[in-house]
Design a protein around this motif. Structure first.
Motif, PDB file in Angstrom:
ATOM      1  N   HIS A 143      42.355 123.474  22.235  1.00 38.11           N
ATOM      2  CA  HIS A 143      41.841 122.910  20.849  1.00 38.11           C
ATOM      3  C   HIS A 143      41.927 121.385  20.925  1.00 38.11           C
ATOM      4  O   HIS A 143      41.198 120.523  20.133  1.00 38.11           O
ATOM      5  N   THR A 144      43.054 120.841  21.420  1.00 36.87           N
ATOM      6  CA  THR A 144      43.411 119.446  21.216  1.00 36.87           C
ATOM      7  C   THR A 144      42.335 118.697  22.181  1.00 36.87           C
ATOM      8  O   THR A 144      41.650 117.693  21.724  1.00 36.87           O
ATOM      9  N   GLU A 145      41.755 119.033  23.143  1.00 37.14           N
ATOM     10  CA  GLU A 145      41.013 118.632  24.132  1.00 37.14           C
ATOM     11  C   GLU A 145      39.522 118.659  23.607  1.00 37.14           C
ATOM     12  O   GLU A 145      38.703 117.929  23.494  1.00 37.14           O
ATOM     13  N   ALA A 146      39.249 119.689  22.843  1.00 38.27           N
ATOM     14  CA  ALA A 146      37.958 119.895  22.279  1.00 38.27           C
ATOM     15  C   ALA A 146      37.692 119.296  20.967  1.00 38.27           C
ATOM     16  O   ALA A 146      36.571 118.979  20.738  1.00 38.27           O
ATOM     17  N   ALA A 147      38.775 118.909  20.223  1.00 42.82           N
ATOM     18  CA  ALA A 147      38.591 118.159  19.061  1.00 42.82           C
ATOM     19  C   ALA A 147      38.253 116.839  19.499  1.00 42.82           C
ATOM     20  O   ALA A 147      37.690 116.048  18.430  1.00 42.82           O
ATOM     21  N   GLN A 336      45.767 109.268  23.154  1.00 46.82           N
ATOM     22  CA  GLN A 336      47.128 109.674  22.531  1.00 46.82           C
ATOM     23  C   GLN A 336      46.808 110.848  21.511  1.00 46.82           C
ATOM     24  O   GLN A 336      45.981 110.976  20.902  1.00 46.82           O
ATOM     25  N   VAL A 337      48.021 111.667  21.530  1.00 50.07           N
ATOM     26  CA  VAL A 337      48.077 112.947  20.856  1.00 50.07           C
ATOM     27  C   VAL A 337      49.167 112.639  19.672  1.00 50.07           C
ATOM     28  O   VAL A 337      50.104 112.330  20.030  1.00 50.07           O
ATOM     29  N   PHE A 338      48.894 112.952  18.361  1.00 46.59           N
ATOM     30  CA  PHE A 338      49.766 112.685  17.454  1.00 46.59           C
ATOM     31  C   PHE A 338      49.981 114.149  16.528  1.00 46.59           C
ATOM     32  O   PHE A 338      49.181 115.108  16.801  1.00 46.59           O
ATOM     33  N   LYS A 345      50.423 106.987  11.520  1.00 45.39           N
ATOM     34  CA  LYS A 345      50.840 106.583  12.726  1.00 45.39           C
ATOM     35  C   LYS A 345      49.453 106.599  13.537  1.00 45.39           C
ATOM     36  O   LYS A 345      49.366 105.422  14.426  1.00 45.39           O
ATOM     37  N   ALA A 346      48.709 107.722  13.577  1.00 47.76           N
ATOM     38  CA  ALA A 346      47.690 107.601  14.220  1.00 47.76           C
ATOM     39  C   ALA A 346      46.334 106.499  13.805  1.00 47.76           C
ATOM     40  O   ALA A 346      46.042 106.083  14.764  1.00 47.76           O
ATOM     41  N   PHE A 347      46.398 106.643  12.439  1.00 47.54           N
ATOM     42  CA  PHE A 347      45.592 105.681  11.997  1.00 47.54           C
ATOM     43  C   PHE A 347      45.968 104.092  12.484  1.00 47.54           C
ATOM     44  O   PHE A 347      45.088 103.372  12.621  1.00 47.54           O
ATOM     45  N   LEU A 348      47.377 103.783  12.489  1.00 46.39           N
ATOM     46  CA  LEU A 348      47.711 102.647  12.912  1.00 46.39           C
ATOM     47  C   LEU A 348      47.464 102.201  14.173  1.00 46.39           C
ATOM     48  O   LEU A 348      47.081 101.121  14.819  1.00 46.39           O
ATOM     49  N   LYS A 349      47.616 103.230  15.213  1.00 48.05           N
ATOM     50  CA  LYS A 349      47.069 103.126  16.722  1.00 48.05           C
ATOM     51  C   LYS A 349      45.590 102.905  16.865  1.00 48.05           C
ATOM     52  O   LYS A 349      45.334 102.098  17.365  1.00 48.05           O
ATOM     53  N   LEU A 350      44.836 103.593  15.983  1.00 46.78           N
ATOM     54  CA  LEU A 350      43.470 103.404  16.069  1.00 46.78           C
ATOM     55  C   LEU A 350      43.123 101.905  15.551  1.00 46.78           C
ATOM     56  O   LEU A 350      42.202 101.344  16.044  1.00 46.78           O
ATOM     57  N   ARG A 356      41.457 104.097  24.778  1.00 42.49           N
ATOM     58  CA  ARG A 356      40.825 104.474  26.101  1.00 42.49           C
ATOM     59  C   ARG A 356      40.739 105.890  25.884  1.00 42.49           C
ATOM     60  O   ARG A 356      41.515 106.855  26.327  1.00 42.49           O
ATOM     61  N   GLY A 357      39.478 106.187  25.083  1.00 47.46           N
ATOM     62  CA  GLY A 357      39.167 107.377  24.755  1.00 47.46           C
ATOM     63  C   GLY A 357      39.764 107.739  23.098  1.00 47.46           C
ATOM     64  O   GLY A 357      39.574 106.853  22.616  1.00 47.46           O
ATOM     65  N   LYS A 358      40.056 108.852  22.868  1.00 47.74           N
ATOM     66  CA  LYS A 358      40.218 109.425  21.453  1.00 47.74           C
ATOM     67  C   LYS A 358      41.622 109.445  21.376  1.00 47.74           C
ATOM     68  O   LYS A 358      42.358 109.681  22.035  1.00 47.74           O
TER      69      LYS A 358
END
Length: 367
Positions: A143-147, A336-338, A345-350, A356-358
């Protein structure tokens, strides 16, 4: 979407709906509340709020389903929407009669992509049933990859196929240039071009060059290693350009196309939603029409096609993407996966850029 339950409305992931009459179909644990990350006003990262018990979305139309989200991913547009970008169009879609109602606008759940399991189906939905992994998830992916795939995949597909007119039958031997190749849309576009037999030139920074080669790019150009325009001018002309960068790039990129051969430049950086936010719906659409019309005519007179592209939801296209994934021609590219608790934190990363990808959110801590 950054919630554990989400309604997916018709015309996008749903297709091949059957005739009404079978009633609402529900999985055993469909009802209840859900935790969710929402915003109550527009702004920077501090506006994100964790809501522990949001009401589950209810099916309002017969072609809708409700999905239990296992994983979600972020896209740059989510950062912009957090700050109010596209609010006019979004509110119009929600309720045309309440364009300026904050009560109708908030709380707002951000997010474009999900992978999960169908919980409920509307009356006319026959293509899915409760328990299905949508939409449909390739069996070889978690699911992580598919998302990580739907939004960027359909955006790239829209630009290259729907707008650019390329497909697996006519793409062989064509020269494609991908500007901004290391992001989510770019990494998908590089793989799609190669899957269809094109020669692909990827523009990125040097630290992404290895990734680009692994994805199949024939030439990789480092935009930091000198004048990008000059580096590209020494290469043979291109049949198609996908521009994920915009800005000053548009001023010279079209000169890299083959003239009078049907060559096409497609940009994903457009003023459409900005015009609507700034001028209102009617004047914004009018200004947008004038802009795209004048640019199209200007470049057509020079022998090349100028186009804008946007994300286009499409069940059949998702099915074709799934086939390419299952055949090994396209793979998810995840930066990266959060965890679900780490959404800010994911928003700050983006927001930091240079992805490099999603960026993906593992919502229920399962693959």
């Amino acid at each position: 979407m950054l919630a554990r339950g989400a309604a997916v409305r018709g015309g996008g992931l749903l297709r091949r709906a059957g005739a009404p009459g079978r009633g609402l179909r529900t999985s055993p644990a469909a009802r209840g509340g859900m935790p969710s990350w929402v915003i109550d006003r527009y702004g920077r990262n501090e506006v994100l709020r964790f809501a522990r018990n949001m009401a589950l979305p209810a099916i309002r139309f017969p072609n809708e389903v409700v999905i239990k989200v296992h994983a979600a991913s972020l896209n740059p547009i989510d950062l912009s929407m957090r700050s109010g970008y596209g609010a006019t169009a979004l509110n119009m879609k929600r309720d045309p009669l309440k364009l300026n109602s904050e009560e109708n606008e908030f709380p707002l759940t951000l997010g474009r992509d999900v992978s999960g399991v169908v919980m409920e189906c509307g009356l006319s939905v026959s293509y899915f049933k409760p328990g299905d992994e949508v939409s449909f998830k390739p069996k070889c992916l978690s699911h992580t990859e598919a998302a990580s795939l739907p939004y960027v995949g359909l955006t790239a597909w829209s630009a290259i196929n729907k707008v650019g007119g390329l497909n697996q039958k006519n793409c062989g031997g064509k020269r494609l240039l991908i500007l901004g190749a290391s992001g989510g849309v770019g990494t998908f576009a590089v793989q799609l071009g190669k899957a269809w037999g094109a020669h692909v030139t990827a523009v990125c920074s040097s630290d992404a060059s290895t990734l680009m080669k692994e994805l199949g790019a024939d030439d990789v150009i480092d935009y930091k290693s000198g004048n990008l325009e000059e580096q590209l001018k020494i290469l043979p002309l291109f049949d198609f350009i996908l521009d994920n960068v915009g800005g000053a790039t548009e001023k010279w990129a079209l000169d890299l196309l083959k003239k009078w051969s049907g060559a096409t430049y497609v940009t994903l950086v457009t003023p459409f939603l900005i015009n609507m936010d700034r001028l209102g719906v009617a004047d914004g659409m009018l200004q947008t029409g004038v802009t795209i019309g004048s640019k199209t005519l200007k470049h057509l007179c020079k022998g090349v096609h100028y186009r804008w592209a946007f994300f286009m939801p499409s069940g059949p296209c998702l099915d074709e993407i799934a086939e390419l994934v299952n055949s090994g021609k396209i793979q998810p590219v995840i930066d990266q996966v959060f965890s679900f608790s780490e959404v800010p934190k994911a928003f700050l990363k983006l927001e930091g850029g240079h992805a490099r990808g999603k960026t993906v959110i593992n919502v229920i801590n399962k693959k």
